[in-house]
Design a protein around this motif. Structure first.
Motif, short mmCIF file in Angstrom:
data_model
loop_
_atom_site.label_atom_id
_atom_site.label_comp_id
_atom_site.label_asym_id
_atom_site.label_seq_id
_atom_site.Cartn_x
_atom_site.Cartn_y
_atom_site.Cartn_z
N TRP B 9 0.84 -1.21 0.00
CA TRP B 9 0.00 0.00 0.00
C TRP B 9 0.87 1.25 0.00
O TRP B 9 0.51 2.27 -0.59
CB TRP B 9 -0.97 -0.03 1.19
CG TRP B 9 -1.90 1.13 1.20
CD1 TRP B 9 -1.96 2.13 2.12
CD2 TRP B 9 -2.91 1.42 0.22
NE1 TRP B 9 -2.94 3.03 1.78
CE2 TRP B 9 -3.54 2.62 0.61
CE3 TRP B 9 -3.35 0.80 -0.95
CZ2 TRP B 9 -4.58 3.20 -0.11
CZ3 TRP B 9 -4.38 1.38 -1.69
CH2 TRP B 9 -4.98 2.57 -1.26
N LYS B 13 0.33 4.13 -2.62
CA LYS B 13 0.05 5.51 -2.17
C LYS B 13 0.99 6.52 -2.83
O LYS B 13 0.65 7.69 -2.98
CB LYS B 13 0.23 5.59 -0.65
CG LYS B 13 -1.07 5.38 0.10
CD LYS B 13 -1.06 5.94 1.50
CE LYS B 13 0.13 5.54 2.32
NZ LYS B 13 0.03 5.91 3.73
N ILE B 208 -6.26 1.54 6.24
CA ILE B 208 -5.87 0.52 5.26
C ILE B 208 -4.84 -0.38 5.93
O ILE B 208 -3.78 0.10 6.36
CB ILE B 208 -5.27 1.16 3.99
CG1 ILE B 208 -6.28 2.13 3.36
CG2 ILE B 208 -4.84 0.09 2.98
CD1 ILE B 208 -7.60 1.51 2.97
N MET B 212 -4.01 -5.01 0.70
CA MET B 212 -3.16 -5.43 -0.42
C MET B 212 -2.78 -6.91 -0.28
O MET B 212 -2.67 -7.63 -1.28
CB MET B 212 -1.89 -4.57 -0.50
CG MET B 212 -2.15 -3.10 -0.83
SD MET B 212 -3.12 -2.83 -2.31
CE MET B 212 -1.97 -3.31 -3.58
N THR B 249 -8.91 7.14 -1.70
CA THR B 249 -8.31 5.88 -1.24
C THR B 249 -8.99 4.70 -1.94
O THR B 249 -8.34 3.75 -2.36
CB THR B 249 -8.44 5.76 0.30
OG1 THR B 249 -7.74 6.86 0.89
CG2 THR B 249 -7.87 4.45 0.81
N PHE B 253 -7.28 2.05 -4.50
CA PHE B 253 -7.32 0.60 -4.31
C PHE B 253 -7.90 -0.08 -5.55
O PHE B 253 -7.41 -1.13 -5.99
CB PHE B 253 -8.14 0.22 -3.07
CG PHE B 253 -8.17 -1.27 -2.84
CD1 PHE B 253 -7.09 -1.91 -2.24
CD2 PHE B 253 -9.24 -2.04 -3.26
CE1 PHE B 253 -7.08 -3.29 -2.06
CE2 PHE B 253 -9.24 -3.43 -3.09
CZ PHE B 253 -8.16 -4.05 -2.47
#
Lengths: 135, 322
Positions: B9, B13, B208, B212, B249, B253
């Protein structure tokens, strides 16, 4: 008047889209009925029109969302919005907690009395929700 | 930003969001075509239309886990059928009323399992005697349960996949839950029945944490569709007042999921925050080339048409594999 757990106040009128209407002279207050708020679940979002907007019969004046319900709100009245409930926009749960008091949506100044045709009395609304339950 | 490889992640990001969404959308359109499917699941109401795929709880409102994000509240909105004969009766009625199928779900015991063996024969009866499609929210399964599900003739398997032991422990209250989840996925993947994992974004109290890894877990199996759920904190649960992941977000994702499993259709579940959040999320999802959205914001329906997508509506769960 009651239908199981559902409250149907006898001093109000009702629509097939499950709005209640309180009529005081030419001033109509609109809100969601106890029956629909119980069926639709926790209200998460309410969008209402600005003060001064004209309403037409069967035209939408707002939006409502729960976890299992996304729909527009339809006016049974021709007139002009003179007040919107900002509290219900900020705290949509008021529709569930106090549907007939703090949970109201808008106040409309009605244009003519003929607009009231098509509204249901409490007894008629009770029959109507019985039909809805059978479907 | 390499397709079909695992990313953290932190990496995701750091990517430019617009670039990610553009890449994801191009990949999606190339593989799946310029189309979007919208869904009205359950008995939900969308612009006056009602879904024809009600949810049934095989445990009524009982659940031993009482997970922090649900706290049994979701079960309250389902039709209770705690005995096999009741389930048959309800399904016959739902079939007569013109429903297209049912989602069988319910609460769990302390190991995260549902009573599938008890209902296996009733499910076989429903498949034989009604036209209903049957989707099953499996929970944790052992080999016998996976076999029972296969023999019952159900149409699709839905499973919430969590990628973090911390979340399994703190939110689901399941010890060694990750191991049970890995093993359930493998067993369900081996049944040959369409498998549709669900990943909840923000399940760790809005953060989060493990999403992932969940993506890596599901990427190992031949899944039919990936359903992405967004934490929508429910009133009167320990998560009431928690801030859900923001739309950016979610969009990020969705883009990462597309790159990880490009050939799998991706759906945005009906469970996601309402209002402006829903509208922004749905628009970003379209930018990411999403394939399915349940209960779409009106703006998303309009935008899909502007984007020249073929639009279709279905009154079933967004997992639909039939």
């Amino acid at each position: 008047m009651r239908f199981g757990e559902v409250d149907i106040p006898e001093d109000l009128n009702y629509t097939q889209k499950h709005l209640w209407i309180r009529i005081q002279d030419k001033l109509c207050t609109l809100g969601w009925t106890d029956y629909i708020q119980k069926n639709a679940g926790d209200v998460n979002y309410v969008e209402l029109p600005p003060k001064g907007m004209a309403t037409e019969i069967d035209d939408d004046f707002g939006t409502i969302e729960t976890s299992k319900w996304v729909d527009r709100l339809y006016s049974p009245i021709k007139g002009r919005v003179i007040e919107t409930n900002d509290d219900v926009v900020k705290n949509p749960e008021l529709v569930n907690k106090a549907p007939f008091t703090q949970g109201w949506f808008i106040k409309v100044e009605m244009q003519s009395e003929t607009d009231l045709q098509g509204l249901m009395s409490p007894a008629e609304y009770l029959d109507y929700i019985k039909t809805c339950e059978e479907q | 930003m390499t397709p079909e490889t695992s990313h953290s992640w932190e990496e995701v990001k750091s990517w430019d969001l617009k670039e990610l969404l553009d890449k994801s959308r191009r990949l999606s359109w190339e593989i799946h075509g310029k189309q979007i499917q919208y869904f009205i699941p359950g008995h939900m109401v969308y612009m006056g239309e009602r879904g024809k795929y009600p949810s049934i709880s095989l445990t009524g409102t009982s659940c031993a886990l009482k997970c922090d994000h649900c706290y049994r509240k979701v079960l309250e909105g389902m039709i209770p059928a705690t005995e096999p004969d009741t389930l048959k009766e309800i399904c016959r009625r739902l079939d007569d009323e013109g429903n297209l199928g049912v989602l069988l779900s319910g609460g769990s015991d302390t190991r995260g399992t549902l009573p599938w063996k008890k209902f296996s024969k009733a499910i076989q009866w429903i498949k034989k005697n009604t036209r209903l499609k049957i989707s099953v929210h499996t929970g944790v399964v052992d080999p016998e349960t996976a076999l029972a599900l296969k023999e019952s003739g159900i149409d699709e398997l839905l499973m919430d996949v969590v990628g973090s032991e911390k979340t399994m422990d703190e939110v689901y209250h399941l010890r060694d839950g990750l191991k049970a989840m890995e093993s359930s996925l493998a067993l369900l993947g081996g049944t040959g029945i369409p498998l549709i994992p669900h990943i909840v974004i923000g399940l760790q109290y809005g953060e989060i944490h493990g999403e992932m890894h969940a993506l890596d877990m599901v990427a190992r199996y031949p899944i039919s569709t990936l359903v992405v759920v967004v934490l929508d904190p429910i009133r009167e649960t320990p998560m009431e007042g928690v801030r859900p992941p923001d739309p950016e977000t979610v969009g990020r994702f969705l883009g990462a999921a597309r790159l990880r499993i490009p050939h799998v259709p991706i759906a945005l579940s009906c469970a996601r925050p309402a209002g402006q959040h829903r509208a922004k999320t749905d628009l970003l999802a379209l930018e990411a080339g999403i394939n399915r959205i349940a209960m779409p914001a009106e703006a998303a329906v309009e935008k899909a048409r502007e984007m020249g997508l073929d639009v279709a509506f279905f009154k079933t769960c967004c997992s639909k594999s039939f």
